[in-house]
Design a protein around this motif. Structure first.
Motif, PDB file in Angstrom:
ATOM      1  N   LEU A  56       0.860  -1.181   0.000  1.00  0.00           N
ATOM      2  CA  LEU A  56       0.000   0.000   0.000  1.00  0.00           C
ATOM      3  C   LEU A  56       0.896   1.230   0.000  1.00  0.00           C
ATOM      4  CD1 LEU A  56      -1.516  -2.377   1.534  1.00  0.00           C
ATOM      5  CD2 LEU A  56      -3.070  -0.577   2.254  1.00  0.00           C
ATOM      6  N   ARG A  57       0.602   2.180  -0.900  1.00  0.00           N
ATOM      7  CA  ARG A  57       1.397   3.405  -1.001  1.00  0.00           C
ATOM      8  C   ARG A  57       0.472   4.596  -1.196  1.00  0.00           C
ATOM      9  NH1 ARG A  57       5.128   0.164  -4.473  1.00  0.00           N
ATOM     10  NH2 ARG A  57       7.127   0.150  -3.413  1.00  0.00           N
ATOM     11  N   PRO A  58       0.868   5.734  -0.636  1.00  0.00           N
ATOM     12  CA  PRO A  58       0.097   6.945  -0.922  1.00  0.00           C
ATOM     13  C   PRO A  58       0.490   7.492  -2.298  1.00  0.00           C
ATOM     14  CG  PRO A  58       1.883   7.447   0.601  1.00  0.00           C
ATOM     15  CD  PRO A  58       1.926   5.963   0.355  1.00  0.00           C
ATOM     16  N   ARG A  59      -0.516   7.809  -3.106  1.00  0.00           N
ATOM     17  CA  ARG A  59      -0.282   8.399  -4.424  1.00  0.00           C
ATOM     18  C   ARG A  59      -1.372   9.423  -4.685  1.00  0.00           C
ATOM     19  NH1 ARG A  59       4.069   6.601  -3.805  1.00  0.00           N
ATOM     20  NH2 ARG A  59       5.100   5.002  -5.013  1.00  0.00           N
ATOM     21  N   ASP A  60      -0.968  10.674  -4.855  1.00  0.00           N
ATOM     22  CA  ASP A  60      -1.903  11.760  -5.150  1.00  0.00           C
ATOM     23  C   ASP A  60      -3.051  11.821  -4.147  1.00  0.00           C
ATOM     24  OD1 ASP A  60      -0.440  12.535  -7.464  1.00  0.00           O
ATOM     25  OD2 ASP A  60      -1.407  10.918  -8.600  1.00  0.00           O
ATOM     26  N   GLY A  61      -2.733  11.663  -2.877  1.00  0.00           N
ATOM     27  CA  GLY A  61      -3.735  11.769  -1.822  1.00  0.00           C
ATOM     28  C   GLY A  61      -4.609  10.548  -1.639  1.00  0.00           C
ATOM     29  N   LYS A  62      -4.316   9.481  -2.361  1.00  0.00           N
ATOM     30  CA  LYS A  62      -5.099   8.248  -2.254  1.00  0.00           C
ATOM     31  C   LYS A  62      -4.159   7.086  -1.963  1.00  0.00           C
ATOM     32  CE  LYS A  62      -8.500   9.815  -5.573  1.00  0.00           C
ATOM     33  NZ  LYS A  62      -9.050   9.628  -6.904  1.00  0.00           N
ATOM     34  N   THR A  63      -4.725   6.030  -1.410  1.00  0.00           N
ATOM     35  CA  THR A  63      -3.953   4.819  -1.174  1.00  0.00           C
ATOM     36  C   THR A  63      -4.051   3.916  -2.389  1.00  0.00           C
ATOM     37  OG1 THR A  63      -4.423   4.931   1.186  1.00  0.00           O
ATOM     38  CG2 THR A  63      -3.677   2.812   0.335  1.00  0.00           C
ATOM     39  N   THR A  64      -2.892   3.520  -2.917  1.00  0.00           N
ATOM     40  CA  THR A  64      -2.864   2.584  -4.030  1.00  0.00           C
ATOM     41  C   THR A  64      -2.332   1.245  -3.522  1.00  0.00           C
ATOM     42  OG1 THR A  64      -0.632   3.164  -4.727  1.00  0.00           O
ATOM     43  CG2 THR A  64      -2.438   4.425  -5.690  1.00  0.00           C
ATOM     44  N   THR A  65      -2.711   0.182  -4.194  1.00  0.00           N
ATOM     45  CA  THR A  65      -2.227  -1.141  -3.819  1.00  0.00           C
ATOM     46  C   THR A  65      -1.597  -1.816  -5.030  1.00  0.00           C
ATOM     47  OG1 THR A  65      -4.341  -2.209  -4.315  1.00  0.00           O
ATOM     48  CG2 THR A  65      -4.014  -1.446  -2.059  1.00  0.00           C
ATOM     49  N   SER A  66      -0.633  -2.665  -4.739  1.00  0.00           N
ATOM     50  CA  SER A  66      -0.029  -3.479  -5.783  1.00  0.00           C
ATOM     51  C   SER A  66       0.423  -4.788  -5.149  1.00  0.00           C
ATOM     52  CB  SER A  66       1.155  -2.763  -6.445  1.00  0.00           C
ATOM     53  OG  SER A  66       2.155  -2.475  -5.500  1.00  0.00           O
ATOM     54  N   GLU A  67       0.443  -5.834  -5.960  1.00  0.00           N
ATOM     55  CA  GLU A  67       0.941  -7.105  -5.465  1.00  0.00           C
ATOM     56  C   GLU A  67       2.452  -7.048  -5.408  1.00  0.00           C
ATOM     57  OE1 GLU A  67      -0.577 -10.676  -7.238  1.00  0.00           O
ATOM     58  OE2 GLU A  67      -2.513  -9.710  -7.639  1.00  0.00           O
ATOM     59  N   GLY A  68       3.013  -7.751  -4.448  1.00  0.00           N
ATOM     60  CA  GLY A  68       4.456  -7.789  -4.324  1.00  0.00           C
ATOM     61  C   GLY A  68       4.878  -7.674  -2.876  1.00  0.00           C
TER      62      GLY A  68
END
Length: 120
Positions: A56-68
């Motif tokens: 989970l990472r913050p991107r442009d004020g939103k939380t994004t998710t990616s597998e890994g």
């Protein structure tokens, strides 16, 4: 004081070992785990399951998710209770990952851990 021990290994090498070698590793770790539990110094112990992690990472004020995973070489974690860093290193040095498995890329990282416990 509590210390986090991260047990690292080379995932690709570990995945190629035979069942008998895996059994020998477990047989070597079991007495260490039992002794650590009996000493009262083991707070938490766990193995990480690879292939099922999310980042989970913050991107442009939103939380994004990616597998890994960000901890691709961590296979297990221990939280120890010890007098100081030297004592934690002494205790961790008894783990098989600190003494054997050089061909598997084993290593133990010991770090001071400030714990916050919240219970209802």
């Amino acid at each position: 004081m509590k210390y986090l021990c991260l047990l690292h290994y080379d995932v690709a090498k570990f995945e190629t070992i035979s069942a008998s070698r895996m059994e020998a590793i477990v047989k070597e770790c079991t007495p260490y785990d039992a002794a650590l539990k009996a000493s009262g110094q083991l707070v938490v112990q766990g193995s990480l399951q690879h292939g099922s992690a999310m980042i989970l990472r913050p991107r442009d004020g939103k939380t994004t998710t990616s597998e890994g995973t960000l901890a691709s070489t961590v296979g297990a974690v221990l939280v120890l209770e010890a007098r100081d860093l030297n004592d934690a290193v002494r205790v961790a040095s008894l783990h098989p990952a600190a003494r054997t498995g050089e061909d598997l890329g084993w290593a133990v990282e010991v770090r001071p851990l400030e714990m916050f416990e919240y219970r209802a």
